[in-house]
Design a protein around this motif. Structure first.
Motif, PDB file in Angstrom:
ATOM      1  N   ARG A   4      -3.686  62.184  92.391  1.00 16.09           N
ATOM      2  CA  ARG A   4      -3.993  62.263  93.641  1.00 16.09           C
ATOM      3  C   ARG A   4      -5.229  61.097  93.705  1.00 16.09           C
TER       4      ARG A   4
ATOM      5  N   PHE B 192      -8.439  73.526  90.326  1.00 21.73           N
ATOM      6  CA  PHE B 192      -7.175  72.554  90.194  1.00 21.73           C
ATOM      7  C   PHE B 192      -6.041  73.326  89.319  1.00 21.73           C
TER       8      PHE B 192
ATOM      9  N   PHE C 195       0.217  65.412  87.432  1.00 24.90           N
ATOM     10  CA  PHE C 195      -0.131  65.266  88.974  1.00 24.90           C
ATOM     11  C   PHE C 195      -1.108  64.397  89.252  1.00 24.90           C
TER      12      PHE C 195
ATOM     13  N   TRP D  21      -1.979  67.317  95.583  1.00 18.10           N
ATOM     14  CA  TRP D  21      -1.858  66.559  94.590  1.00 18.10           C
ATOM     15  C   TRP D  21      -0.279  66.576  94.447  1.00 18.10           C
ATOM     16  N   GLN D  22       0.189  65.269  93.740  1.00 20.26           N
ATOM     17  CA  GLN D  22       1.600  65.327  93.654  1.00 20.26           C
ATOM     18  C   GLN D  22       1.943  65.190  92.292  1.00 20.26           C
TER      19      GLN D  22
ATOM     20  N   GLU E  43      -5.363  61.266  87.687  1.00 19.83           N
ATOM     21  CA  GLU E  43      -4.199  61.936  87.067  1.00 19.83           C
ATOM     22  C   GLU E  43      -4.550  62.994  86.032  1.00 19.83           C
TER      23      GLU E  43
ATOM     24  N   SER F  21      -2.291  74.137  90.151  1.00 18.29           N
ATOM     25  CA  SER F  21      -1.513  73.754  89.596  1.00 18.29           C
ATOM     26  C   SER F  21      -0.271  74.986  89.026  1.00 18.29           C
TER      27      SER F  21
END
Length: 219
Positions: A203, A90, A201, A212-213, A164, A94
């Motif tokens: 999801r 992750f 982020f 992921w946003q 998050e 990122s």
């Protein structure tokens, strides 16, 4: 027969008797004999108590946040819902997302990164880009790299499976804003600018969408 001779005969008879009894009890060894084995070998279950017990803290988690912290608990919950999730992977993602989104904002072209931005974040970025254009400013930017990448917080909603993760980035870039006449009004084309951001982020774990946003930004 003398008493001495009689005593010798009696002792010889006793010796023969003892040898005969010992032979019957112990038996005799003849030829090759296998090594004596215990009557019963320890079972597999009995030996497991001597084996090294595997487990302990998940290094993928505790390498990034303190063991037992709220963030560590949240990350462990994410992994239980989605076993393929890895914190290290992750963070690498990122890193790429940070550079991509930051450069899209600096250059004023947000459409390629829209899928990675929550609607409210996209709207805020778009408003800032529009404000620059309204003032007649153009930006030239070059990303030089990261000097910090730290996971600072994580949370997980067990009901909604919404995760998050907050990451602090410390980057360096060259960013120059020029007006319509080409005059530099912000930045320096020769001096890197230190950029420090804290991005969150989000999801839904276990969903088919792997993206992921970015849902929140801060300094």
């Amino acid at each position: 027969m003398s008493s001495a001779l009689l005593e010798l005969v009696i002792l010889a008879a006793i010796a023969l008797f003892l040898i005969f009894r010992l032979k019957n009890v112990l038996g005799t060894r003849e030829g090759f004999e296998n090594e004596i084995e215990p009557l019963e070998r320890p079972s597999r279950r009995e030996t497991t108590s001597f084996e090294v017990i595997e487990g302990g803290p998940d290094r993928d988690i505790v390498d990034h946040v303190p063991e037992g912290s709220d963030a560590a608990v949240a990350l462990a919950q994410m992994k239980r819902v989605e076993p393929s999730f890895e914190v290290a992977t992750f963070l690498q993602g990122s890193r790429a997302a940070y550079e991509m989104i930051l450069m899209a904002f600096e250059k004023g072209d947000l459409e390629p990164v829209r899928p990675f931005l929550a609607p409210e974040v996209f709207d805020a970025f778009e408003a800032a880009v529009q404000d620059r254009e309204d003032r007649g400013l153009t930006v030239q930017a070059e990303f030089l790299g990261l000097r910090e990448l730290t996971l600072t917080d994580a949370s997980f909603d067990t009901n909604t499976r919404e995760a998050e993760v907050t990451v602090r980035f410390g980057g360096e870039l060259i960013s120059v804003a020029r007006d319509a006449a080409g005059t530099v009004v912000e930045g320096d084309p020769k001096v890197p600018r230190k950029q420090r951001d804290s991005w969150t982020f989000a999801r839904t774990m276990g969903s088919a969408d792997p993206n992921w946003q970015l849902v929140a930004t801060g300094g």
